[in-house]
Design a protein around this motif. Structure first.
Motif, mmCIF file in Angstrom:
data_model
loop_
_atom_site.group_PDB
_atom_site.id
_atom_site.type_symbol
_atom_site.label_atom_id
_atom_site.label_comp_id
_atom_site.label_asym_id
_atom_site.label_seq_id
_atom_site.Cartn_x
_atom_site.Cartn_y
_atom_site.Cartn_z
ATOM 1 N N GLY A 107 0.781 -1.228 0.000
ATOM 2 C CA GLY A 107 0.000 0.000 0.000
ATOM 3 C C GLY A 107 0.813 1.279 0.000
ATOM 4 O O GLY A 107 0.264 2.369 0.112
ATOM 5 N N VAL A 108 2.125 1.171 -0.140
ATOM 6 C CA VAL A 108 3.002 2.344 -0.153
ATOM 7 C C VAL A 108 3.612 2.481 -1.548
ATOM 8 O O VAL A 108 4.163 1.524 -2.092
ATOM 9 C CB VAL A 108 4.127 2.196 0.905
ATOM 10 C CG1 VAL A 108 5.103 3.367 0.838
ATOM 11 C CG2 VAL A 108 3.529 2.075 2.307
ATOM 12 N N GLU A 109 3.512 3.691 -2.110
ATOM 13 C CA GLU A 109 4.107 3.981 -3.414
ATOM 14 C C GLU A 109 5.616 4.127 -3.260
ATOM 15 O O GLU A 109 6.089 4.940 -2.473
ATOM 16 C CB GLU A 109 3.518 5.287 -3.963
ATOM 17 C CG GLU A 109 4.211 5.801 -5.200
ATOM 18 C CD GLU A 109 3.912 7.263 -5.486
ATOM 19 O OE1 GLU A 109 4.313 7.706 -6.566
ATOM 20 O OE2 GLU A 109 3.309 7.961 -4.650
ATOM 21 N N LEU A 110 6.375 3.317 -4.018
ATOM 22 C CA LEU A 110 7.839 3.379 -3.971
ATOM 23 C C LEU A 110 8.400 3.513 -5.376
ATOM 24 O O LEU A 110 7.947 2.810 -6.277
ATOM 25 C CB LEU A 110 8.408 2.114 -3.312
ATOM 26 C CG LEU A 110 8.070 1.936 -1.842
ATOM 27 C CD1 LEU A 110 8.542 0.580 -1.355
ATOM 28 C CD2 LEU A 110 8.681 3.045 -1.005
ATOM 29 N N PRO A 111 9.351 4.403 -5.574
ATOM 30 C CA PRO A 111 9.744 5.450 -4.649
ATOM 31 C C PRO A 111 8.625 6.480 -4.536
ATOM 32 O O PRO A 111 7.798 6.610 -5.441
ATOM 33 C CB PRO A 111 10.990 6.053 -5.292
ATOM 34 C CG PRO A 111 10.804 5.807 -6.755
ATOM 35 C CD PRO A 111 10.072 4.493 -6.853
ATOM 36 N N ARG A 112 8.602 7.215 -3.451
ATOM 37 C CA ARG A 112 7.526 8.175 -3.209
ATOM 38 C C ARG A 112 7.594 9.311 -4.227
ATOM 39 O O ARG A 112 8.662 9.854 -4.493
ATOM 40 C CB ARG A 112 7.627 8.708 -1.787
ATOM 41 C CG ARG A 112 6.401 9.472 -1.371
ATOM 42 C CD ARG A 112 6.298 9.519 0.135
ATOM 43 N NE ARG A 112 5.115 10.257 0.530
ATOM 44 C CZ ARG A 112 3.946 9.707 0.795
ATOM 45 N NH1 ARG A 112 3.813 8.408 0.714
ATOM 46 N NH2 ARG A 112 2.931 10.450 1.149
#
Length: 170
Positions: A107-112
């Motif tokens: 659920g985390v966009e990588l890289p931000r």
């Protein structure tokens, strides 16, 4: 071990909140790689200036485990989630990079995405990882900073943590 870069920001009880974040990160990960601390104008809303920095850590925790810890740390320091996205905050921690992972991870966009958009993220990241390459565009963070051309103002400030000066105004 994964190399992780974390952005820290605060514009409410700024010094207290940033020190609390650094204390927690140091307790969890040990040695921290610290950028200078910058003061920057609020972006996206009218508000008090922010303090921002980027911290590098090595960890065996997953992205999900980091995200949960950071949300709890934010809550423990008075972060409210019932306010508009672009508003003041006591503490904001974001995972910028997790090794060279790309895409949605737990659920985390990588890289931000903020790395390429906001001076208060890119400049401190370029300070501590100048020769590392953005995993999507392949340009070093120092190269990205050198070509950054948005009108966002930030300036380094004197900042102490654990009774030592970790950042100096130039």
């Amino acid at each position: 071990m994964a190399r992780v870069h974390i952005s820290i920001g605060s514009n409410i009880e700024r010094e207290k909140s940033v020190r609390a974040a650094l204390d927690a990160l140091h307790g969890w990960f040990g040695e921290l790689t610290l950028s200078p601390v910058y003061e920057s104008e609020a972006v996206g809303f009218d508000g008090e200036p922010f303090l921002n920095l980027v911290v590098g850590v090595d960890t065996t925790l997953t992205v999900q485990e980091l995200s949960l810890r950071f949300k709890q740390l934010e809550a423990d320091n008075g972060r409210r989630r019932d306010v508009p996205k672009f508003s003041g905050r006591t503490l904001d921690l974001d995972i910028l990079t997790y090794d060279d992972h790309v895409g949605q991870v737990d659920g985390v966009e990588l890289p931000r995405g903020e790395i390429l958009k906001n001076a208060f993220v890119l400049k401190p990241l370029a300070d501590i990882a100048p020769d590392e390459r953005h995993p999507v565009c392949g340009i070093t963070y120092s190269g990205l900073w050198q070509s950054y051309n948005r009108d966002q103002k930030l300036w380094p400030i004197d900042f102490t943590w654990q009774n030592r000066l970790i950042s100096r105004a130039f």
